[in-house]
Design an enzyme around this catalytic site. Structure first.
Site, mmCIF file in Angstrom:
data_model
loop_
_atom_site.group_PDB
_atom_site.id
_atom_site.type_symbol
_atom_site.label_atom_id
_atom_site.label_comp_id
_atom_site.label_asym_id
_atom_site.label_seq_id
_atom_site.Cartn_x
_atom_site.Cartn_y
_atom_site.Cartn_z
ATOM 1 N N HIS A 429 2.369 -5.967 6.682
ATOM 2 C CA HIS A 429 3.184 -5.059 5.867
ATOM 3 C C HIS A 429 2.361 -3.862 5.399
ATOM 4 C CE1 HIS A 429 6.287 -4.040 2.749
ATOM 5 N NE2 HIS A 429 5.209 -3.499 2.194
ATOM 6 N N GLU A 430 1.179 -4.132 4.872
ATOM 7 C CA GLU A 430 0.364 -3.047 4.331
ATOM 8 C C GLU A 430 -0.106 -2.091 5.427
ATOM 9 O OE1 GLU A 430 0.322 -2.362 1.329
ATOM 10 O OE2 GLU A 430 1.229 -4.224 0.677
ATOM 11 N N HIS A 433 2.289 0.527 6.538
ATOM 12 C CA HIS A 433 2.345 1.770 5.766
ATOM 13 C C HIS A 433 1.486 2.839 6.434
ATOM 14 C CE1 HIS A 433 4.767 0.587 2.397
ATOM 15 N NE2 HIS A 433 4.002 -0.448 2.110
#
Length: 633
Positions: A429-430, A433
């Site tokens: 998820h990170e 980004h």
């Protein structure tokens, strides 16, 4: 080549949000009580999809030029003949054959910082699609450089520090001129991880007017901010961009989300052709530790800003095999395992995304770009067991050429405490980004997902890739997935609803966004739509659950990886700070570029099921939903 043994374990942490109402909390500048959502950039972008573009180009009798950048420039000139602009130095041709060119509008030689134009050029050199947020109002007749009646940059820095309650001491700040028109770096400050900077720019305001502002850059760790301070009133901050994206959200082997899904397994030489120097070299130096061309992983128990001298496991023969059991506590007792896992997951995801086209020219994270385009010297700095926070994680994405920074925290939601590095979903998820911020608006512009709705999609892409990667061969369209369940110690996870194709299990529709005021809630709606899209493509093409896609003429041959590919390609096509409708159209265009539109109706059906169909319309206050399909579907 030395063998690399990785005992890998992954998991995924986020904030504990079990009910829809809990997702309405505002994004707050970390520990400083300032609501950053109130400073977000307004959505100004328009997007013309490939069908509409073809009609427009035909009506203009528009011809292509000798190269794709010249063709794109010609389009901008014909669309805004009275505007001035510059070509941003980050154009490239993607693996799908689409050229991406980005422009920044200017006035009196200064950037209008949130006025962007992106043009996508097809394999034949013709305009494929484009988007823009150019300012169409009246430009000030006189250059501000004539009378210079604006404030000095030091006042702007002090204004930003005061308004946003930043931990930066600026009493003795002095502005030093650096390269670029009206660009400065501040000396004599403390509290920021690097010297604050300021640049004089124009800014489009919510009311449609133009403001002269100082763009003040301050990296204070948990937030890396661009604050647009009024150049005539230093106490007024118009908008704020934050390069740091926070989560509320894990590897054993790649594809295992957390310790509940399997046991640590050893892998030998797990890198792919996407990492030609392996994971332990940058082409010049070889590292007997968790450092290489794509990432550098270490612990950071104090939460400090330095990393080069932090602890990393060392192995002359590159055997990183460390113990871990669920009973081990505190997390620092298994830091070797944690750092190794974080290094493994980050590199594995780098290699997968590279195969989809997130390569050097597209702005990926690498020290050595091996003469393949883009800007190097920007691997991902990934901190395990970072002491600057708990129960969360974040990723900072500056423009191409500056390293990304991931901070993974420990979780106090269980006894013993849990380490976010052991949940692959949070790492994925990170890192996503970084992917979305580098692709949307081009590698040189990391401010293109900072409006509320576009920022929400940034969160949704992270959830989507984390979920798509963890799918198992036994799964069907009726399989539901949570986010962050292991880290949060809650089987329901941290989202308002499970990711599901069942409308009773997850009732989110496009119009649900009307009642959401926080990026993670909006992101859950977007990721729900992408989950529907993925299962539609799996039903059409089958689901291959191998770790890596099989390509034929650049097209993944299974539905799961095809979904990941066209969603990623859509990020590069859409305009800066898009809305849901524009991002949907960009995904449809991405499929058209990749497969000649073979999946058009499958994609439309997925979005229409969730109210983002043919008749859906964007309005910041009242979005209009539609279950309608376009003609031909």
């Amino acid at each position: 080549m030395h063998g690399l043994l990785l005992a890998g374990l992954l998991a995924l942490p986020m904030n504990v949000l079990a009910h829809p109402a809990e997702q309405q909390t505002s994004s707050v500048l970390s520990r400083r009580g300032v609501d950053i959502d109130s400073f977000r950039l307004p959505l100004k972008a328009k997007y013309m999809d490939s069908d509409a573009t073809a009609q427009k180009i035909q009506a203009l009798s528009f011809s292509k030029e000798d190269d794709y950048v010249s063709t794109a420039t010609k389009l901008v000139k014909s669309t805004f003949p009275k505007s001035t602009f510059r070509v941003v130095d980050d154009h490239y041709i993607g693996t799908n054959g689409i050229g991406h060119v980005h422009f920044k509008q200017t006035a009196h030689g200064l950037d209008i910082d949130n006025s962007d134009f992106n043009v996508n050029i097809d394999r034949d050199g013709k305009v494929f699609s484009f988007g823009n947020s150019f300012f169409t109002g009246e430009i000030p007749k006189e250059s501000p450089m004539v009378k210079r009646e604006f404030s000095d940059p030091v006042k702007a820095l002090k204004g930003a520090v005061k308004a946003l309650n930043l931990p930066v001491k600026s009493e003795n700040a002095k502005a030093k001129t650096v390269e670029g028109k009206e660009s400065f770096e501040f000396q004599g400050t403390s509290g920021a991880l690097s010297a604050p900077k300021a640049k004089l720019v124009y800014l489009q305001k919510e009311d449609g007017s133009l403001a002269l502002t100082w763009k003040v850059e301050t990296d204070v760790g948990d937030n890396w901010l661009l604050s647009y301070v009024d150049a005539h009133d230093s106490e007024t901050v118009h908008n704020v961009v934050d390069y740091v994206a926070s989560a509320e959200f894990k590897v054993f082997a790649w594809g295992l989300n957390d310790p509940t899904e399997g046991n640590p397994t050893s892998f030998r030489d797990p890198w792919t052709a996407s990492s030609p120097f392996t994971w332990h070299s940058d082409g010049t130096n070889k590292y007997p530790t968790t450092r290489g061309n794509n990432a550098i992983a270490q612990d950071n128990p104090t939460g400090g800003s330095t990393y080069l001298n932090n602890y990393r496991p060392q192995s002359a023969n590159l055997i990183f095999n460390y113990p871990w059991t669920a009973a081990m506590t505190p997390p620092s007792s298994y830091k070797d395992f944690s750092i190794t896992q974080l290094f493994y997951t980050t590199n594995r995801y780098h290699d997968l995304l590279y195969s989809f086209g997130f390569n050097e020219a597209a702005g990926n994270f690498q020290v050595n770009n091996n003469n393949k385009g883009g800007k190097g010297n920007d691997f991902a700095i990934v901190n395990a067991q970072d002491g600057s926070g708990t129960n969360n994680a974040n990723f900072a994405t500056p423009p191409d050429g500056s390293p990304g920074r991931m901070r993974m925290y420990n979780w106090t939601t269980a006894r013993p405490n849990r380490d976010g590095c052991l949940e692959a979903g949070i790492v994925i998820h990170e890192y996503t980004h970084g992917l979305s911020n580098r692709l949307c608006g081009g590698p040189a512009n990391s401010a293109c997902l900072n409006a509320l709705e576009s920022g929400g999609m940034g969160e949704g892409w992270g959830d989507f890739y984390a979920t798509a990667i963890r799918l198992k061969p036994r799964d069907t369209k009726n399989t539901n997935y949570s986010m962050g369940a292991w880290a949060a110690n809650d089987p329901k996870g941290i989202r308002a609803y499970l990711y599901s194709t069942n409308l009773q299990t997850n009732p989110y529709m496009y119009t649900s966004v009307n009642n959401l005021r926080e990026v993670h809630g909006i992101g859950t709606v977007w990721a729900t739509m992408l989950y529907e899209l993925m299962w539609g493509l799996i039903e059409a093409h089958g689901g291959t659950y191998s770790a890596d896609p099989v390509f034929r003429n650049g097209v993944p041959q299974d539905g799961r990886h095809l979904a990941m590919k066209i969603v990623m390609d859509g990020m590069a096509l859409q305009p800066c700070n898009p809305n849901f409708v524009q991002a949907r159209d960009a995904i449809i265009d991405a499929d058209r570029a990749l497969t000649n539109g073979a999946n058009k109706c499958t994609i439309w059906k997925a979005f229409a099921k969730r109210g983002l169909g043919y008749g859906a319309k964007y309005d910041p206050r009242t979005r209009t939903g539609s279950n309608q399909l376009p003609p031909g579907c």
